[in-house]
Design an enzyme around this catalytic site. Sequence first.
Site, mmCIF file in Angstrom:
data_model
loop_
_atom_site.group_PDB
_atom_site.id
_atom_site.type_symbol
_atom_site.label_atom_id
_atom_site.label_comp_id
_atom_site.label_asym_id
_atom_site.label_seq_id
_atom_site.Cartn_x
_atom_site.Cartn_y
_atom_site.Cartn_z
ATOM 1 C CB SER A 80 -1.047 -0.185 1.215
ATOM 2 O OG SER A 80 -1.744 1.480 1.644
ATOM 3 N NE ARG B 213 -24.916 -5.919 -44.310
ATOM 4 C CZ ARG B 213 -24.336 -5.717 -45.548
ATOM 5 N NH1 ARG B 213 -23.699 -4.791 -46.155
ATOM 6 N NH2 ARG B 213 -24.717 -6.553 -46.415
#
Length: 354
Positions: free
Chosen positions: A271, A310
Amino acid sequence: MSALFGGTFARGGAAAAVSDAAWFRALLGVEAALARAAAGLGLVPATAAATVAAVCADPARLDLATVVAKAADAGNPVPPLVRALQDAVGPDAARAVHVGATSQDVLDTALMLLARDAIAAVDADLAAAAGAAAGLAAEHRDDVVMGRTLMQQALPTTFGLKAAGWFVGLDGARLRLAEAVASLPVQYGGAAGTLAASSGSGLALRTALATELGLADTAVPWHTVRLPIADLAGALGATAGVLATVAVDVVLMAQTEVAEVSEGGEARGGSSAMPHKRNPVAAISARACARRAPGLVATLLMAMEQEHERAAGAWHSEWPTLTDLLTTVVEAAAWLAESLSGLRPDAARMAATV
């Protein structure tokens, strides 16, 4: 993903499997296979097809930067790629480029090839994670651990049984992905799906193209019936769910107050403000990557509604979304394999809690 966060989460074969270079290889692989298939049916000269295949095998011979720059004008990268390929092979061989195809034929088929390669990378890491889980199950089959239901202590079980559950989930995910890969189909129908530009040989050409690429054949085009994409999305999303489940077990068991497992790698998990911490970074990263998957799956399922022959926009949304989904699942699997391969169960701590 930005380079900063790519550096944080990138693992496994995702980057290579879905990179721009991989996309171009897939697109050119389809064009080369189509030329060979057309030559095999006598639609184009074999010499022309050989020239096309040779250029497709050497992308450096093409002006791909212009293809990228011109893709927006065409709405997809295939039209400028076809022009670049025709220019590169010369007028005599140009007739063997893009025979009877439409852009969606090439792009959809390339996406199937890309997915197949990326899922191979997923499978390798899933196999490694499953193997690690199986090893933990065998080694700790008699080590008691407190079972937990609804996040509360329940009854004792064994860590071996917990790890066996992980194995079954990971192995099941592999099976579902293998089934999805086995059914990946070719796409070939021409401009409106009628095969009108295939000189009467459209059905045979589609079959030959599928054979060339090792993909499943189809009775008709699936231009707007997006079940293959949905099947991929479902299998990848389910895989992400399994990966996240195993990862969160590791994260919870590694909590300081629980301390029943820890990850290997002494230099990892620190950390910036609390030097005493050892965060389970690999499991955390696997969970983070897996958590991106459901939203991407949802986008692909929403894109299934496509109009007429399409789609205007829905089809286009699939390319980056499926690319991102493949990437994040590959990365999640790689991180989990790393977590489980170095996992350190503390049998004494588990027994003390029981």
